[in-house]
Scaffold this motif. Structure first.
Motif, PDB file in Angstrom:
ATOM      1  N   LEU A   1       0.827  -1.206   0.000  1.00  0.00           N
ATOM      2  CA  LEU A   1       0.000   0.000   0.000  1.00  0.00           C
ATOM      3  C   LEU A   1       0.868   1.266   0.000  1.00  0.00           C
ATOM      4  CD1 LEU A   1      -3.327   0.457   1.804  1.00  0.00           C
ATOM      5  CD2 LEU A   1      -1.680   2.315   1.834  1.00  0.00           C
ATOM      6  N   VAL A   2       1.966   1.247   0.742  1.00  0.00           N
ATOM      7  CA  VAL A   2       2.867   2.402   0.751  1.00  0.00           C
ATOM      8  C   VAL A   2       3.481   2.587  -0.632  1.00  0.00           C
ATOM      9  CG1 VAL A   2       5.008   3.352   1.686  1.00  0.00           C
ATOM     10  CG2 VAL A   2       3.351   2.289   3.228  1.00  0.00           C
ATOM     11  N   GLN A   3       3.899   1.496  -1.259  1.00  0.00           N
ATOM     12  CA  GLN A   3       4.447   1.582  -2.614  1.00  0.00           C
ATOM     13  C   GLN A   3       3.426   2.179  -3.584  1.00  0.00           C
ATOM     14  OE1 GLN A   3       5.564  -2.574  -3.031  1.00  0.00           O
ATOM     15  NE2 GLN A   3       7.744  -2.064  -2.927  1.00  0.00           N
ATOM     16  N   LYS A   4       2.180   1.759  -3.457  1.00  0.00           N
ATOM     17  CA  LYS A   4       1.107   2.298  -4.293  1.00  0.00           C
ATOM     18  C   LYS A   4       0.950   3.801  -4.075  1.00  0.00           C
ATOM     19  CE  LYS A   4      -3.939   1.937  -4.845  1.00  0.00           C
ATOM     20  NZ  LYS A   4      -5.170   1.259  -4.344  1.00  0.00           N
ATOM     21  N   SER A   5       1.129   4.238  -2.830  1.00  0.00           N
ATOM     22  CA  SER A   5       0.945   5.645  -2.483  1.00  0.00           C
ATOM     23  C   SER A   5       2.070   6.537  -2.981  1.00  0.00           C
ATOM     24  CB  SER A   5       0.821   5.795  -0.955  1.00  0.00           C
ATOM     25  OG  SER A   5      -0.248   5.026  -0.457  1.00  0.00           O
ATOM     26  N   LEU A   6       3.175   5.930  -3.420  1.00  0.00           N
ATOM     27  CA  LEU A   6       4.315   6.695  -3.931  1.00  0.00           C
ATOM     28  C   LEU A   6       4.153   7.065  -5.402  1.00  0.00           C
ATOM     29  CD1 LEU A   6       7.350   4.859  -2.292  1.00  0.00           C
ATOM     30  CD2 LEU A   6       6.528   7.159  -1.785  1.00  0.00           C
ATOM     31  N   LYS A   7       3.056   6.611  -6.012  1.00  0.00           N
ATOM     32  CA  LYS A   7       2.834   6.896  -7.429  1.00  0.00           C
ATOM     33  C   LYS A   7       2.796   8.402  -7.685  1.00  0.00           C
ATOM     34  CE  LYS A   7      -0.269   5.870 -11.295  1.00  0.00           C
ATOM     35  NZ  LYS A   7      -1.517   5.202 -11.729  1.00  0.00           N
ATOM     36  N   GLY A   8       3.646   8.853  -8.605  1.00  0.00           N
ATOM     37  CA  GLY A   8       3.688  10.267  -8.960  1.00  0.00           C
ATOM     38  C   GLY A   8       4.490  11.133  -8.020  1.00  0.00           C
ATOM     39  N   VAL A   9       5.040  10.545  -6.954  1.00  0.00           N
ATOM     40  CA  VAL A   9       5.822  11.304  -5.975  1.00  0.00           C
ATOM     41  C   VAL A   9       7.283  11.360  -6.407  1.00  0.00           C
ATOM     42  CG1 VAL A   9       6.624  11.386  -3.577  1.00  0.00           C
ATOM     43  CG2 VAL A   9       4.254  10.741  -4.078  1.00  0.00           C
ATOM     44  N   GLN A  10       7.851  12.555  -6.421  1.00  0.00           N
ATOM     45  CA  GLN A  10       9.245  12.771  -6.785  1.00  0.00           C
ATOM     46  C   GLN A  10      10.054  13.162  -5.540  1.00  0.00           C
ATOM     47  OE1 GLN A  10      10.427  12.258  -9.945  1.00  0.00           O
ATOM     48  NE2 GLN A  10       8.340  11.599 -10.480  1.00  0.00           N
ATOM     49  N   PRO A  11      11.381  12.956  -5.566  1.00  0.00           N
ATOM     50  CA  PRO A  11      12.205  13.417  -4.443  1.00  0.00           C
ATOM     51  C   PRO A  11      11.971  14.898  -4.171  1.00  0.00           C
ATOM     52  CG  PRO A  11      13.496  12.039  -5.914  1.00  0.00           C
ATOM     53  CD  PRO A  11      12.192  12.278  -6.606  1.00  0.00           C
ATOM     54  N   PHE A  12      12.032  15.267  -2.896  1.00  0.00           N
ATOM     55  CA  PHE A  12      11.790  16.658  -2.515  1.00  0.00           C
ATOM     56  C   PHE A  12      12.720  17.060  -1.375  1.00  0.00           C
ATOM     57  CE2 PHE A  12       8.984  13.893  -0.140  1.00  0.00           C
ATOM     58  CZ  PHE A  12       9.009  14.384   1.154  1.00  0.00           C
ATOM     59  N   LYS A  13      12.893  18.365  -1.223  1.00  0.00           N
ATOM     60  CA  LYS A  13      13.799  18.880  -0.196  1.00  0.00           C
ATOM     61  C   LYS A  13      13.039  19.392   1.031  1.00  0.00           C
ATOM     62  CE  LYS A  13      17.906  20.241  -2.824  1.00  0.00           C
ATOM     63  NZ  LYS A  13      18.807  21.369  -3.164  1.00  0.00           N
ATOM     64  N   ILE A  14      13.700  19.241   2.185  1.00  0.00           N
ATOM     65  CA  ILE A  14      13.213  19.802   3.438  1.00  0.00           C
ATOM     66  C   ILE A  14      14.280  20.749   3.969  1.00  0.00           C
ATOM     67  CG2 ILE A  14      12.506  19.351   5.816  1.00  0.00           C
ATOM     68  CD1 ILE A  14      10.513  18.173   3.980  1.00  0.00           C
ATOM     69  N   LYS A  15      13.898  21.976   4.227  1.00  0.00           N
ATOM     70  CA  LYS A  15      14.823  22.943   4.834  1.00  0.00           C
ATOM     71  C   LYS A  15      14.591  22.937   6.342  1.00  0.00           C
ATOM     72  CE  LYS A  15      16.519  27.694   4.555  1.00  0.00           C
ATOM     73  NZ  LYS A  15      17.890  27.215   4.285  1.00  0.00           N
ATOM     74  N   LEU A  16      15.652  22.740   7.106  1.00  0.00           N
ATOM     75  CA  LEU A  16      15.564  22.760   8.564  1.00  0.00           C
ATOM     76  C   LEU A  16      16.029  24.126   9.057  1.00  0.00           C
ATOM     77  CD1 LEU A  16      16.982  19.199   9.384  1.00  0.00           C
ATOM     78  CD2 LEU A  16      14.590  19.916   9.223  1.00  0.00           C
ATOM     79  N   LYS A  17      15.098  24.888   9.586  1.00  0.00           N
ATOM     80  CA  LYS A  17      15.434  26.249   9.992  1.00  0.00           C
ATOM     81  C   LYS A  17      14.770  26.609  11.315  1.00  0.00           C
ATOM     82  CE  LYS A  17      15.744  31.003   8.365  1.00  0.00           C
ATOM     83  NZ  LYS A  17      15.383  31.980   7.317  1.00  0.00           N
ATOM     84  N   GLY A  18      15.586  26.649  12.354  1.00  0.00           N
ATOM     85  CA  GLY A  18      15.113  27.130  13.648  1.00  0.00           C
ATOM     86  C   GLY A  18      14.727  26.035  14.620  1.00  0.00           C
ATOM     87  N   GLY A  19      15.000  26.295  15.881  1.00  0.00           N
ATOM     88  CA  GLY A  19      14.551  25.414  16.956  1.00  0.00           C
ATOM     89  C   GLY A  19      13.343  26.031  17.632  1.00  0.00           C
ATOM     90  N   THR A  20      12.516  25.196  18.236  1.00  0.00           N
ATOM     91  CA  THR A  20      11.350  25.709  18.947  1.00  0.00           C
ATOM     92  C   THR A  20      10.957  24.748  20.051  1.00  0.00           C
ATOM     93  OG1 THR A  20       9.078  26.540  18.720  1.00  0.00           O
ATOM     94  CG2 THR A  20       9.660  24.608  17.422  1.00  0.00           C
TER      95      THR A  20
END
Length: 226
Positions: free
Chosen positions: A102-121
């Motif tokens: 099911l997870v593999q099915k949910s990856l359809k059309g998903v491309q690698p993406f970036k996450i910017k880590l900025k700031g602590g809280t």
């Protein structure tokens, strides 16, 4: 959602709890009898961003050495908590291949993406590093996972605690009363917009885990390339 607004609100609400000693101290972190287990889809920060986080943690440990700090091996960003941790959940209760499919099915059309880590809280229970996805791919993936799980006859507890929308990483949990509260508050405010770097999410891990994603307790079920 407006992530900046969300994180600002989280900080303000949590700061009140810290100042008034209403923050949540986790009594189960060191408990050997904690048998809560769950199923999570997660991403791992890069070695570079982990290194930046650990530099921050060294500073925090100098102020509050008795709190619980995440080691490199445990740092993660939750994509979706598929089965929230509870006592009695075991892998033998489910058909793991069905979840992987099911997870593999949910990856359809998903491309690698970036996450910017900025700031602590602050959060009510500890300290987070704020994450900002570069586009809506993470939300797309989460929506596809939710849709597919809702249509499947599989145990899941999606969004029962809260509907995750952020890309944060928990780096510290309160495990005892704070000793240098004012200094800690000042340090978090100093790091509120600190740049911890960015990482590309090009793979995901489906894991059987404890509440804290401790490496010694986590079982990797599959690693999926995006």
């Amino acid at each position: 959602m407006d992530l900046n607004k969300h994180y600002d609100q989280l900080f303000e609400n949590s700061l009140i709890k810290v100042k008034t000693d209403q923050y949540e101290i986790d009594k189960q972190i060191q408990s050997p009898s904690d048998s809560r287990r769950g199923l999570t889809l997660l991403a791992r920060p890069s070695l570079e961003t982990k290194g930046q986080i650990q530099k921050f943690l060294v500073i925090l440990k100098g102020l509050e050495p008795d709190q619980y700090y995440y080691p490199d091996s445990d740092l993660h960003m939750t994509v979706l908590s598929i089965i929230s941790c509870y006592v009695g959940f075991e892998l033998k209760n489910i058909r793991v291949p069905d979840y992987i499919e099911l997870v593999q099915k949910s990856l359809k059309g998903v491309q690698p993406f970036k996450i910017k880590l900025k700031g602590g809280t602050f959060s009510p229970a500890g300290i987070l590093v704020k994450g900002y996805p570069e586009n809506n791919t993470l939300q797309q993936l989460r929506n596809q996972l939710r849709d597919n799980f809702k249509g499947a006859d599989l145990e899941q507890s999606l969004d029962k605690r809260y509907a995750i929308q952020t890309a944060h990483s928990t780096i510290m949990r309160f495990s005892s009363p704070l000793l240098r509260k004012e200094q800690l508050i000042a340090k978090i405010e100093q790091y509120k917009d600190h740049d911890f770097g960015s990482f590309t999410v090009d793979s995901l891990e489906l894991v059987y885990n404890d509440w804290y994603q401790r490496d010694s307790k986590v079982k990797l079920l599959t690693k999926l390339l995006i």
